[in-house]
Scaffold this active site. Structure first.
Site, short mmCIF file in Angstrom:
data_model
loop_
_atom_site.label_atom_id
_atom_site.label_comp_id
_atom_site.label_asym_id
_atom_site.label_seq_id
_atom_site.Cartn_x
_atom_site.Cartn_y
_atom_site.Cartn_z
CB CYS A 1 -0.98 -0.04 1.17
SG CYS A 1 -2.40 1.05 1.00
CG HIS A 2 -0.26 4.91 1.72
ND1 HIS A 2 -1.48 4.29 1.74
CD2 HIS A 2 -0.49 6.15 1.23
CE1 HIS A 2 -2.40 5.10 1.28
NE2 HIS A 2 -1.84 6.25 0.97
#
Length: 187
Positions: free
Chosen positions: A119-120
C-alpha cells in the site's frame, strides 16, 4: 520476520499477513520506532500506552492499539530473514522520518534478504533510497513518488523484483502474503 510499523498502520495490512505468517510457523516481531513524542510546546498529549503500543487505523479511523515487541534501535539485520512494512496513510510518514528504521532498511537491502511492503509503505523504501532500477507497485497516490525515486511502477496486485515484494492495496493482502511465502520457501 520483522514487521516494522508505527502509529497509523492499516489494521488489515498488518494483522492479516502476521496471522498468515504465524500460521506457517514464522516467528514474527512487531518493531516500532523508539518512542519520541512531539516537543511539549506543540501542546500534544500522548496516552501512556503509546510507549509500548502503536495505533491501528481502518481507512483513517483509529480502531485500537497493538503492542510492539522491540524498537527499531534494538534490532539488527542478522536477527531476521525478512522484513515487512504494512501500509496505512500515517504509518509510512512516521517510519520514513526515523533514522533507525531507514538505516535498518538500507542494511537489510544490502544483505539481499526479503523486504516486503504494501500500500503506502513503499514510500519508506523510497526514503531509504533503494528503489533505483526496481520494478514495484504501491497505492495509487504514492506511485509518482516511487517513480521519482527511480522505480518502475507496475499496476498489478503484487510485484516481485529480486529481494523486493510490493503490493498496492488492502484488497491484495492475501495475494501479497502468498508471494512473501513463495519467496521465503524458495530461499
Amino acid at each position: 520476520m520483522a514487521v516494522i510499523a508505527a502509529d497509523g498502520f492499516e489494521e488489515i495490512e498488518l494483522l492479516g499477513p502476521v496471522w498468515y505468517f504465524k500460521q506457517l510457523g514464522a516467528k514474527v516481531d512487531i518493531v516500532a520506532p523508539k518512542y519520541n513524542p512531539a516537543p511539549e510546546r506543540y501542546g500534544l498529549t500522548y496516552p501512556e500506552m503509546a510507549k509500548t503500543h502503536i495505533m491501528a487505523i481502518q481507512y483513517l479511523q483509529p480502531v485500537g492499539w497493538i503492542k510492539f515487541d522491540r524498537t527499531a534501535d534494538q534490532i539488527k539485520v542478522s536477527d531476521y530473514d525478512a522484513v515487512f512494512i504494512p501500509g496505512g496513510a500515517w504509518n509510512p510518514d512516521n517510519l520514513r522520518n526515523d533514522k533507525d528504521v531507514i538505516k535498518f532498511i538500507q542494511d537489510f537491502n544490502k544483505s539481499g534478504k526479503l523486504i516486503a511492503a504494501i500500500c503506502h509503505a513503499p514510500v519508506v523504501l523510497a526514503s531509504a533510497d533503494i528503489l533505483k532500477g526496481k520494478k514495484l507497485t504501491g497505492y495509487w497516490n504514492i506511485q509518482v513518488d516511487l517513480k521519482n525515486a527511480g522505480g518502475t511502477v507496475l499496476e498489478q496486485p503484487v510485484v516481485t523484483d529480486g529481494n523486493l515484494i510490493t503490493s498496492r492495496h488492502p484488497i491484495d493482502v492475501a495475494e501479497f502474503s502468498r508471494a512473501v511465502e513463495t519467496w521465503l520457501v524458495k530461499k
